[in-house]
Design a protein around this motif. Structure first.
Motif, short mmCIF file in Angstrom:
data_model
loop_
_atom_site.label_atom_id
_atom_site.label_comp_id
_atom_site.label_asym_id
_atom_site.label_seq_id
_atom_site.Cartn_x
_atom_site.Cartn_y
_atom_site.Cartn_z
N ARG A 74 6.77 4.02 -0.36
CA ARG A 74 6.43 5.50 -1.01
C ARG A 74 7.37 5.64 -2.16
O ARG A 74 8.45 5.73 -2.42
N PRO A 75 6.50 5.12 -3.41
CA PRO A 75 7.35 4.94 -4.69
C PRO A 75 8.07 6.34 -5.29
O PRO A 75 7.28 7.60 -4.88
N VAL A 103 0.84 -1.18 0.05
CA VAL A 103 -0.01 -0.04 0.22
C VAL A 103 0.88 1.22 0.19
O VAL A 103 1.89 1.23 0.33
N ASP A 104 0.27 2.37 -0.34
CA ASP A 104 0.76 3.56 -0.33
C ASP A 104 1.05 4.14 0.99
O ASP A 104 0.09 4.32 1.79
N ASP A 110 1.45 7.00 2.15
CA ASP A 110 0.74 8.29 2.40
C ASP A 110 -0.95 8.20 2.30
O ASP A 110 -1.54 8.79 3.02
N THR A 111 -1.41 7.69 1.06
CA THR A 111 -2.68 7.51 0.88
C THR A 111 -3.38 6.43 1.29
O THR A 111 -4.60 6.23 1.44
N SER A 131 3.86 -1.02 3.58
CA SER A 131 3.73 0.31 3.11
C SER A 131 4.93 0.85 2.32
O SER A 131 6.19 0.77 2.89
N GLU A 159 -3.72 3.76 -0.73
CA GLU A 159 -4.05 3.11 -1.72
C GLU A 159 -3.38 1.74 -1.91
O GLU A 159 -2.18 1.76 -1.71
N THR A 160 -4.09 0.68 -2.26
CA THR A 160 -3.38 -0.80 -2.39
C THR A 160 -2.90 -0.57 -3.80
O THR A 160 -3.55 -0.51 -4.93
N TYR A 161 -1.61 -1.07 -4.06
CA TYR A 161 -0.88 -1.17 -5.29
C TYR A 161 -0.97 -2.46 -6.03
O TYR A 161 -1.36 -2.77 -7.10
#
Length: 172
Positions: A162-163, A107-108, A110-111, A160, A113-115
């Motif tokens: 952070r790309p 997941v991201d 910060d947000t 978690s 969101e599941t990648y």
């Protein structure tokens, strides 16, 4: 995701000498990690164990298995996968067994969101690379560096990240 008690240690790939020693291709960071082990298991349930004496030799492990005394007995074991009990190895904080990471949702940080899901790990020398499979089947690679992998929480069953800019898209 349940934590496995018995992990794949490596595969018997051949014999060594004439006294029944086997060569094991280790499935761990270094062959030396298996040296302190005195017991390995024939299956993932830990129902059958074998006493061993292991030593690292180049990129392999040479092992003398209990009750295997001839080259013929050792040769008959070629292809067998051996397992170890996770409690027999010490991992430093922040290090994980790859088998525990596979299948983790990514997941991201910060947000939220599941990648996708962590589906493979490649060792590249400088740092490992995680393979993340997105819901549409695309596979993206991320470097295992602190700038990208923010946290790994096996209890919460998530990683978690952070790309870095451009890692998952074609941005500059």
């Amino acid at each position: 995701m349940p934590i496995k008690t018995y992990l794949e240690a490596g595969q018997i790939v051949g014999t060594h000498g004439v006294r029944g020693e086997v060569r094991i291709q280790p499935w761990c960071d270094t062959p030396a990690q298996l040296e302190p082990l005195h017991t390995l298991y024939w299956d993932a349930a830990g129902t059958a164990s074998v006493k061993v004496h292991c030593r690292a030799h180049k990129n392999m492990v040479l092992a003398k298995l209990e009750d295997v005394n001839t080259v013929q007995e050792a040769a008959a074991l070629r292809g067998r996968v051996l397992f170890l009990h996770r409690g027999d190895l010490y991992l430093e904080p922040g290090r994980y067994f790859i088998q525990d990471l596979l299948g983790l949702p990514v997941v991201d940080a910060d947000t939220g969101e599941t990648y996708g899901t962590l589906t493979d790990v490649s060792a590249t020398g400088a740092n490992d690379v995680y393979h993340i499979t997105f819901p549409d089947g695309r596979v993206r690679l991320i470097p295992v560096i602190s700038d990208v992998v923010v946290s790994t929480d096996l209890e919460q069953n998530r990683m978690s990240i952070r790309p870095l800019k451009g890692l998952f898209d074609d941005e500059d």
